[in-house]
Write a protein that holds these residues in place. Structure first.
Motif, mmCIF file in Angstrom:
data_model
loop_
_atom_site.group_PDB
_atom_site.id
_atom_site.type_symbol
_atom_site.label_atom_id
_atom_site.label_comp_id
_atom_site.label_asym_id
_atom_site.label_seq_id
_atom_site.Cartn_x
_atom_site.Cartn_y
_atom_site.Cartn_z
ATOM 1 N N THR A 95 10.244 -1.148 17.245
ATOM 2 C CA THR A 95 9.992 -1.413 15.830
ATOM 3 C C THR A 95 9.357 -2.789 15.644
ATOM 4 O O THR A 95 8.384 -2.933 14.889
ATOM 5 C CB THR A 95 11.320 -1.311 15.038
ATOM 6 O OG1 THR A 95 11.823 0.023 15.181
ATOM 7 C CG2 THR A 95 11.131 -1.634 13.576
ATOM 8 N N SER A 172 8.276 10.680 17.870
ATOM 9 C CA SER A 172 9.603 10.677 18.504
ATOM 10 C C SER A 172 10.071 12.082 18.853
ATOM 11 O O SER A 172 11.028 12.244 19.608
ATOM 12 C CB SER A 172 10.633 10.058 17.561
ATOM 13 O OG SER A 172 10.297 8.739 17.291
ATOM 14 N N ASP A 197 1.528 4.622 19.444
ATOM 15 C CA ASP A 197 2.899 4.248 19.785
ATOM 16 C C ASP A 197 3.391 5.262 20.812
ATOM 17 O O ASP A 197 3.749 6.388 20.471
ATOM 18 C CB ASP A 197 3.748 4.281 18.507
ATOM 19 C CG ASP A 197 5.214 3.970 18.761
ATOM 20 O OD1 ASP A 197 5.629 3.935 19.941
ATOM 21 O OD2 ASP A 197 5.943 3.787 17.770
ATOM 22 N N TYR A 225 12.603 1.481 27.541
ATOM 23 C CA TYR A 225 13.895 2.090 27.903
ATOM 24 C C TYR A 225 13.935 3.605 27.796
ATOM 25 O O TYR A 225 14.981 4.207 27.985
ATOM 26 C CB TYR A 225 15.012 1.490 27.042
ATOM 27 C CG TYR A 225 14.822 1.673 25.548
ATOM 28 C CD1 TYR A 225 15.251 2.836 24.926
ATOM 29 C CD2 TYR A 225 14.224 0.696 24.770
ATOM 30 C CE1 TYR A 225 15.081 3.016 23.563
ATOM 31 C CE2 TYR A 225 14.047 0.867 23.405
ATOM 32 C CZ TYR A 225 14.481 2.025 22.812
ATOM 33 O OH TYR A 225 14.300 2.198 21.467
ATOM 34 N N LYS A 226 12.819 4.241 27.473
ATOM 35 C CA LYS A 226 12.843 5.709 27.374
ATOM 36 C C LYS A 226 12.371 6.289 28.715
ATOM 37 O O LYS A 226 13.002 6.016 29.724
ATOM 38 C CB LYS A 226 12.036 6.152 26.169
ATOM 39 C CG LYS A 226 12.727 5.684 24.860
ATOM 40 C CD LYS A 226 11.976 6.016 23.605
ATOM 41 C CE LYS A 226 12.737 5.478 22.402
ATOM 42 N NZ LYS A 226 11.959 5.590 21.160
HETATM 43 C C1 LIG Z 1 12.030 5.079 20.059
HETATM 44 C C2 LIG Z 1 10.804 4.791 19.300
HETATM 45 C C3 LIG Z 1 10.495 3.488 18.918
HETATM 46 C C4 LIG Z 1 11.421 2.367 19.294
HETATM 47 O O1 LIG Z 1 12.175 1.841 18.380
HETATM 48 P P1 LIG Z 1 13.332 0.747 18.608
HETATM 49 O O2 LIG Z 1 13.017 -0.230 17.544
HETATM 50 O O3 LIG Z 1 13.190 0.184 19.986
HETATM 51 O O4 LIG Z 1 14.579 1.506 18.392
HETATM 52 C C5 LIG Z 1 9.292 3.238 18.309
HETATM 53 N N1 LIG Z 1 8.416 4.237 18.081
HETATM 54 C C6 LIG Z 1 8.686 5.504 18.443
HETATM 55 C C7 LIG Z 1 7.665 6.561 18.203
HETATM 56 C C8 LIG Z 1 9.893 5.820 19.042
HETATM 57 O O5 LIG Z 1 10.161 7.069 19.395
#
Ligand SMILES: *Cc1c(COP(=O)(O)O)cnc(C)c1O
Length: 422
Positions: A95, A172, A197, A225-226
């Motif tokens: 984010t 996501s 993203d 971390y994913k």
């Molecule tokens: C997981 C994710 C984020 C990451 O967000 P955090 O702030 O690290 O929780 C950003 N963009 C997408 C599309 C995601 O799936």
């Protein structure tokens, strides 16, 4: 954790319980993964406390020699791994990375076109609940109602009508590949920036298992971390000409001192992600997701978009008469961890939802193969089809326990420093 055990029994016990939970459950949350212990060590290292506002060679604190070495190394490795002109490794999260990109090149009130949250987008892409929507004017694109995939003609038309200054791609909960070249062309027609993203799929991209958005995008953001198997944190890649704007938007624009412990973990993450072993894991992720998709279909489930090209499947539970929340709870009671997820045009509110999102990253990191992935879908179906029958749920739980024992996340042997698969 010998010091934690002495200083704070309460926290120590909770941490130990969390380790147990990780070992003894099957993690199918598409946004999670297991990380090598070397990454957790780097993230818990001496770099936690160093103040280092600024960038290597231009810090606002003394004593930054090692901090500079570390950040330079992370940058060098990240650029090589993704073929990037420039990379900023300081964002605290995905984010934060997105916020910095918006503020780097846009003015408050500028128009941005991005994917709707309820069709698979992300909060930070201008959802009404996100601060991003209070700073910029977002319009959202969704999925084609028939194919449940991106409709590039519709996006082109929306772009021509709305004339955004930026198009955001990435999601996501989208199981298909994205045509970045096509989107770059659409953006170029109205002189809009393209931000991709790739938070969910960065590991697949790093391994070359799916196409990379880096060559055709102005900006690429991701989290480590994913699928990338690193620690928690965000990263921004950009074309050389935006280097100064991006760096200034991160610090001092939207963050203070970087979390150098996270930067250390990012450096290790990029190092490991360049290995053949990592590429093998990522290939297995895609194969396992495909096997799960097949098996779900054979068991009579409907998949949004009909299948998958990446690490996740989005399962529509309506034909089974279950909500996502019901499914999430029943599965957790057996040790299978998924998250409820809205499906496109979901009749249920988001906290109930009609679907579950099932990801293959963490089971692949644990070493599971396609036959195991299919077996897990069989267990999911057994649990969901017998939600009220305790003896069936008990049986599923015992099968889950066997799988967890056969595929330990971290070996009991302290010398084994990697998750089973790396
Ligand atoms: C997981 C994710 C984020 C990451 O967000 P955090 O702030 O690290 O929780 C950003 N963009 C997408 C599309 C995601 O799936």
């Amino acid at each position: 954790m010998k010091h934690l055990r002495i200083h704070d029994q309460e926290v120590f016990r909770i941490v130990e319980a969390e380790k147990e939970r990780i070992e003894n459950t099957i993690d199918l949350i598409a946004a999670e993964n297991h990380a090598p212990l070397s990454i957790l060590e780097a993230q818990g290292s001496a770099f936690n406390l160093k103040a280092a506002e600024g960038y290597p060679g231009r810090r606002f604190h003394a004593g930054c020699g090692q901090a500079d070495d570390l950040e330079n190394l992370a940058v060098k490795r990240g650029k090589k791994l993704f073929g990037a002109d420039h990379i900023n490794v300081q964002p605290h999260s995905g984010t934060s990375a997105n916020l910095a990109v918006y503020f780097a090149v846009l003015e408050p009130g500028d128009r941005i076109l991005s994917m709707r949250l309820s069709h698979g987008g992300h909060l930070s892409h201008g959802d009404a609940a996100s601060i991003t929507s209070k700073c910029f004017r977002f319009v959202h694109y969704g999925l084609d109602p028939d194919t449940e995939q991106l409709d590039y003609d519709a996006i082109a038309k929306q772009t021509a009508d709305f004339k955004p200054r930026m198009i955001v791609a990435g999601a996501s909960a989208y199981a298909r590949l994205i045509d970045y070249r096509r989107l770059a062309g659409i953006a170029r027609n109205v002189s809009a920036y393209l931000l991709v993203d790739m938070a969910h799929i960065a590991g697949l991209v790093a391994a070359g298992v799916i196409p990379s958005p880096v060559p055709v995008s102005d900006f690429v953001t991701f989290t480590t971390y994913k699928t990338l198997m690193g620690g928690r944190g965000g990263v921004i890649i950009c074309k050389e000409k935006y280097r100064r704007q991006i760096d200034r938007a991160v610090f001092p624009g939207s963050q203070g001192t970087p979390a150098l412990n996270q930067v250390a973990a990012k450096a290790v993450c990029f190092h490991l992600a360049a290995t053949r072993e990592f590429a093998a894991v990522q290939k297995r992720v895609v194969a396992n997701a495909a096997a799960m998709a097949e098996e779900f279909k054979q068991q009579g489930y409907r998949l949004v978009s009909g299948g998958t090209d990446n690490h996740l499947v989005l399962v529509d539970l309506r034909p089974k008469g279950l909500t996502g929340r019901d499914a999430e709870e029943v599965l957790e009671s057996t040790g299978i961890i998924v998250n409820r997820n809205v499906i496109p045009n979901d009749p249920q509110p988001p906290d109930r939802a009609s679907g579950i999102r099932v990801g293959a990253a963490a089971i692949s990191a644990r070493g599971l193969e396609t036959s195991d992935a299919r077996r897990i879908v069989g267990l999911i179906d057994a649990a969901l089809s017998n939600a009220g029958r305790q003896e069936v749920l008990k049986h599923v739980a015992s099968e889950v326990a066997v799988i967890c024992r056969n595929f330990p996340v971290y070996s009991q042997d302290d010398k084994m420093m990697l998750p089973s698969s790396l």
